[in-house]
Write a protein that holds these residues in place. Sequence first.
Motif, PDB file in Angstrom:
ATOM      1  N   GLY A   1       0.819  -1.219   0.000  1.00  0.00           N
ATOM      2  CA  GLY A   1       0.000   0.000   0.000  1.00  0.00           C
ATOM      3  C   GLY A   1       0.849   1.263   0.000  1.00  0.00           C
ATOM      4  N   ASN A   2       1.954   1.243   0.763  1.00  0.00           N
ATOM      5  CA  ASN A   2       2.854   2.408   0.779  1.00  0.00           C
ATOM      6  C   ASN A   2       3.516   2.616  -0.581  1.00  0.00           C
ATOM      7  N   GLU A   3       3.901   1.528  -1.245  1.00  0.00           N
ATOM      8  CA  GLU A   3       4.493   1.649  -2.580  1.00  0.00           C
ATOM      9  C   GLU A   3       3.465   2.164  -3.587  1.00  0.00           C
ATOM     10  N   ASN A   4       2.230   1.678  -3.484  1.00  0.00           N
ATOM     11  CA  ASN A   4       1.159   2.180  -4.359  1.00  0.00           C
ATOM     12  C   ASN A   4       0.918   3.666  -4.117  1.00  0.00           C
ATOM     13  N   LEU A   5       0.921   4.061  -2.849  1.00  0.00           N
ATOM     14  CA  LEU A   5       0.725   5.468  -2.504  1.00  0.00           C
ATOM     15  C   LEU A   5       1.851   6.324  -3.097  1.00  0.00           C
ATOM     16  N   PHE A   6       3.079   5.844  -2.999  1.00  0.00           N
ATOM     17  CA  PHE A   6       4.207   6.582  -3.575  1.00  0.00           C
ATOM     18  C   PHE A   6       4.036   6.737  -5.086  1.00  0.00           C
ATOM     19  N   GLY A   7       3.615   5.678  -5.764  1.00  0.00           N
ATOM     20  CA  GLY A   7       3.387   5.748  -7.207  1.00  0.00           C
ATOM     21  C   GLY A   7       2.282   6.733  -7.571  1.00  0.00           C
ATOM     22  N   ILE A   8       1.221   6.738  -6.797  1.00  0.00           N
ATOM     23  CA  ILE A   8       0.110   7.658  -7.052  1.00  0.00           C
ATOM     24  C   ILE A   8       0.549   9.101  -6.810  1.00  0.00           C
ATOM     25  N   GLN A   9       1.355   9.314  -5.759  1.00  0.00           N
ATOM     26  CA  GLN A   9       1.853  10.664  -5.484  1.00  0.00           C
ATOM     27  C   GLN A   9       2.768  11.152  -6.606  1.00  0.00           C
TER      28      GLN A   9
END
Length: 185
Positions: A115-123
Amino acid sequence: MKKIILALLIINFAVPVSFGNESKDIQALSLQECLTVALTNHPSLKKSQGAIKAAEASINQTKASNKIKVNATARTGLNGDYQFWDDRSYSGSLSLTISKILYDTNVNKLNIEIGNENLFGIQESERQTRLNVAANAKKAYYDLVLKILARDVEKEKLKNLEQHLITARGIYDVGNSSYIDVTKA
């Protein structure tokens, strides 16, 4: 001479007359104001910000699955014939459940990392969208500035052609040149 007059009429009526500060209702924006409007109202940025909030909520939901959970339930009921008071009986129940995951083979920990990696990608996607919106707003602003400058050049060319027409008409009216010489000039 007829061609010059026709060209002047076409230019005069084909080019819009009201640009710039002639209208009191239109307010010119600076580049910074254009960027502010674009970055606050662009739908792609709002979509990206919503995706960031959704990713953060997903991470928080995964984190909450490791917490202690408390569930309380209360029930009441009335049994019996409703016509007679003596035949009625009341019943009720109350339950309280407490649960905690003791061991999950690191599934939640891995889901949080994902989830943190997905959040970083979205940011990062949101940052790229923000840069694209700013670049497009700047390009549109400078394209408009160039169009306004080109319009001013065309106005100057029109004034020069009008002056040339007045001079040519004067030469023809005085009789210094023939009609054919004036039209060729």
